[in-house]
Design a protein around this motif. Structure first.
Motif, PDB file in Angstrom:
ATOM      1  N   MET A   3     -14.729   3.725   7.062  1.00 49.41           N
ATOM      2  CA  MET A   3     -14.585   3.856   5.617  1.00 49.41           C
ATOM      3  C   MET A   3     -15.050   2.573   4.950  1.00 49.41           C
ATOM      4  SD  MET A   3     -10.717   5.389   5.833  1.00 49.41           S
ATOM      5  CE  MET A   3     -10.350   5.096   4.100  1.00 49.41           C
ATOM      6  N   ASP A   4     -15.678   2.683   3.769  1.00 53.05           N
ATOM      7  CA  ASP A   4     -16.055   1.476   3.039  1.00 53.05           C
ATOM      8  C   ASP A   4     -14.857   0.970   2.234  1.00 53.05           C
ATOM      9  OD1 ASP A   4     -15.996   2.783   0.447  1.00 53.05           O
ATOM     10  OD2 ASP A   4     -17.958   3.641   0.906  1.00 53.05           O
ATOM     11  N   ASP A   5     -15.045  -0.181   1.594  1.00 55.86           N
ATOM     12  CA  ASP A   5     -13.925  -0.829   0.903  1.00 55.86           C
ATOM     13  C   ASP A   5     -13.364  -0.001  -0.250  1.00 55.86           C
ATOM     14  OD1 ASP A   5     -14.088  -2.960   2.619  1.00 55.86           O
ATOM     15  OD2 ASP A   5     -15.257  -4.227   1.258  1.00 55.86           O
ATOM     16  N   GLN A   6     -14.183   0.853  -0.833  1.00 53.84           N
ATOM     17  CA  GLN A   6     -13.732   1.641  -1.981  1.00 53.84           C
ATOM     18  C   GLN A   6     -13.248   3.036  -1.604  1.00 53.84           C
ATOM     19  OE1 GLN A   6     -13.392   0.226  -5.053  1.00 53.84           O
ATOM     20  NE2 GLN A   6     -13.947  -1.595  -3.868  1.00 53.84           N
ATOM     21  N   SER A   7     -13.255   3.356  -0.313  1.00 51.13           N
ATOM     22  CA  SER A   7     -12.806   4.675   0.140  1.00 51.13           C
ATOM     23  C   SER A   7     -11.318   4.651   0.468  1.00 51.13           C
ATOM     24  CB  SER A   7     -13.601   5.117   1.367  1.00 51.13           C
ATOM     25  OG  SER A   7     -14.960   5.312   1.043  1.00 51.13           O
ATOM     26  N   ARG A   8     -10.673   5.788   0.292  1.00 44.71           N
ATOM     27  CA  ARG A   8      -9.269   5.935   0.636  1.00 44.71           C
ATOM     28  C   ARG A   8      -9.050   7.319   1.255  1.00 44.71           C
ATOM     29  NH1 ARG A   8      -9.822   1.392  -0.459  1.00 44.71           N
ATOM     30  NH2 ARG A   8      -8.566   0.030  -1.804  1.00 44.71           N
ATOM     31  N   VAL A   9      -8.024   7.409   2.081  1.00 46.31           N
ATOM     32  CA  VAL A   9      -7.559   8.690   2.585  1.00 46.31           C
ATOM     33  C   VAL A   9      -6.137   8.900   2.081  1.00 46.31           C
ATOM     34  CG1 VAL A   9      -6.867   9.997   4.627  1.00 46.31           C
ATOM     35  CG2 VAL A   9      -9.024   8.743   4.642  1.00 46.31           C
ATOM     36  N   PHE A  10      -5.865  10.080   1.555  1.00 49.95           N
ATOM     37  CA  PHE A  10      -4.509  10.467   1.172  1.00 49.95           C
ATOM     38  C   PHE A  10      -3.943  11.259   2.351  1.00 49.95           C
ATOM     39  CE2 PHE A  10      -6.515   9.321  -2.662  1.00 49.95           C
ATOM     40  CZ  PHE A  10      -5.544   9.005  -3.593  1.00 49.95           C
ATOM     41  N   HIS A  11      -3.054  10.603   3.098  1.00 46.52           N
ATOM     42  CA  HIS A  11      -2.461  11.203   4.296  1.00 46.52           C
ATOM     43  C   HIS A  11      -1.158  11.894   3.895  1.00 46.52           C
ATOM     44  CE1 HIS A  11      -1.410  11.516   8.605  1.00 46.52           C
ATOM     45  NE2 HIS A  11      -0.171  11.364   8.157  1.00 46.52           N
ATOM     46  N   PHE A  12      -1.070  13.186   4.215  1.00 43.88           N
ATOM     47  CA  PHE A  12       0.120  13.962   3.870  1.00 43.88           C
ATOM     48  C   PHE A  12       1.060  14.049   5.066  1.00 43.88           C
ATOM     49  CE2 PHE A  12      -3.275  15.437   1.100  1.00 43.88           C
ATOM     50  CZ  PHE A  12      -2.679  15.262  -0.141  1.00 43.88           C
ATOM     51  N   MET A  13       2.342  13.845   4.807  1.00 45.77           N
ATOM     52  CA  MET A  13       3.356  13.855   5.850  1.00 45.77           C
ATOM     53  C   MET A  13       4.620  14.516   5.303  1.00 45.77           C
ATOM     54  SD  MET A  13       5.004  10.044   5.926  1.00 45.77           S
ATOM     55  CE  MET A  13       6.364  10.746   6.866  1.00 45.77           C
ATOM     56  N   GLY A  14       5.628  14.595   6.159  1.00 44.16           N
ATOM     57  CA  GLY A  14       6.908  15.147   5.745  1.00 44.16           C
ATOM     58  C   GLY A  14       7.150  16.531   6.315  1.00 44.16           C
ATOM     59  N   LYS A  15       8.344  17.048   6.097  1.00 42.72           N
ATOM     60  CA  LYS A  15       8.640  18.430   6.465  1.00 42.72           C
ATOM     61  C   LYS A  15       7.732  19.354   5.648  1.00 42.72           C
ATOM     62  CE  LYS A  15      12.148  19.607   8.465  1.00 42.72           C
ATOM     63  NZ  LYS A  15      12.450  20.024   9.855  1.00 42.72           N
ATOM     64  N   PRO A  16       7.345  20.497   6.206  1.00 43.96           N
ATOM     65  CA  PRO A  16       6.412  21.375   5.490  1.00 43.96           C
ATOM     66  C   PRO A  16       6.860  21.753   4.083  1.00 43.96           C
ATOM     67  CG  PRO A  16       6.606  22.078   7.768  1.00 43.96           C
ATOM     68  CD  PRO A  16       7.631  20.996   7.572  1.00 43.96           C
ATOM     69  N   ASP A  17       8.165  21.862   3.867  1.00 42.30           N
ATOM     70  CA  ASP A  17       8.647  22.255   2.546  1.00 42.30           C
ATOM     71  C   ASP A  17       9.033  21.067   1.673  1.00 42.30           C
ATOM     72  OD1 ASP A  17      10.855  21.448   3.947  1.00 42.30           O
ATOM     73  OD2 ASP A  17      12.103  23.174   3.432  1.00 42.30           O
ATOM     74  N   ASP A  18       8.649  19.848   2.114  1.00 37.30           N
ATOM     75  CA  ASP A  18       8.989  18.646   1.345  1.00 37.30           C
ATOM     76  C   ASP A  18       7.980  17.553   1.682  1.00 37.30           C
ATOM     77  OD1 ASP A  18      10.353  16.940  -0.371  1.00 37.30           O
ATOM     78  OD2 ASP A  18      11.704  16.239   1.200  1.00 37.30           O
TER      79      ASP A  18
END
Length: 277
Positions: free
Chosen positions: A209-224
């Motif tokens: 990834m370059d310096d201006q890139s981001r990943v939004f990583h999703f976590m948690g219980k499926p309903d929360d």
């Protein structure tokens, strides 16, 4: 070595964004001339990053592990994530790793050191270690010899190639599984719809990834569900009870590593999109 403790999902419901990052995000593994490691109480997995420059870095931490040498009761997978050539010395034998090449080292090996072929252009090594009860031979698998699996489509923005390095039908190990997923240009989503695998935890390293890139990583219980914003060469720990999915501002590459009870890549419980909240 930093220690991270396991969390109860009922407690995590009350975490704010800062607390989520403190418990699950590893921000600074890769530092020049250093080997940095994090010990997680989720399946006793160790994740590490090394950038050797003027001298080799030795894989060890006797104080934390309370063993004579690092792999006395462990196994390890090492992947070079940089364009620079790296070398891993295993009890006197040297293995050269180009970008995305993987090396597995089994239980009982007494000395592992990591170095860069050119200290002025140091290699970046990603290291994952799990507990082991049996010794398997050291084996290198270059990316060009790994078997690709093609999934997804441009229409779904998840066209990707998966390389499975350490698993049942690849490099043999006790419980460590390790592989890499490359998203094609203009594709940003991975593992959606998501899944959980309550019998094993997982760690994700996002890179390329370059310096201006981001990943939004999703976590948690499926309903929360929650999210953590991740930069290049950062790792997120995924508990067995949590989903693990991501979307980037651009395409990216990630290494997945798992450890736990079942040694089966397909051991997972799918989650329907209508159940995601």
């Amino acid at each position: 070595m930093e220690i991270r403790y396991a969390s109860n999902p009922r407690d995590v419901k009350g975490y704010d964004g800062e607390r989520l990052r403190e418990d699950f995000l590893i921000e600074s593994l890769f530092v020049k001339s250093e080997l940095n490691m994090v010990y997680s109480h989720y399946d006793r997995l160790i994740t590490g990053g090394a950038i050797p420059t003027d001298k080799p870095l030795k894989l060890e931490d006797k104080e934390t592990l309370k063993t004579e040498y690092f792999l006395e009761r462990r196994e390890v997978g090492i992947i070079n994530i940089s364009e620079s050539i790296g070398k891993v010395n295993v009890d006197g034998e040297t293995y050269e790793l180009n970008k995305r090449d993987c090396l597995y080292v089994g239980k009982g090996v007494k000395e592992v050191t990591i170095e860069s072929a050119d200290p002025s252009a140091p290699a970046h090594f990603y290291i994952v270690s799990a507990l082991a009860h049996k010794s398997y031979p050291t084996k290198k698998l270059p990316i060009k010899e790994a078997i690709p699996t093609h999934l997804g489509s441009d229409a779904e923005s998840n066209k990707r190639t998966i390389y499975k390095y350490i698993h049942k039908d690849g490099i043999q190990s006790c419980q460590l599984m390790m592989g890499m997923t490359l998203l094609a240009p203009n594709n940003m989503w991975n593992t959606m719809p998501p899944h959980v695998h309550d019998r094993r935890m997982e760690a994700y390293l996002y890179f390329d990834m370059d310096d201006q890139s981001r990943v939004f990583h999703f976590m948690g219980k499926p309903d929360d569900t929650r999210h953590i914003v991740i930069k290049n060469e950062q790792v997120v720990l995924s508990p067995p009870w949590s989903i693990h999915s991501g979307v980037g501002t651009k395409n990216y590459t990630f290494i997945w590593a798992m450890a736990g009870e079942n040694y089966t890549f397909t051991d997972m419980d799918g989650v329907k999109l209508e159940d995601i909240k």
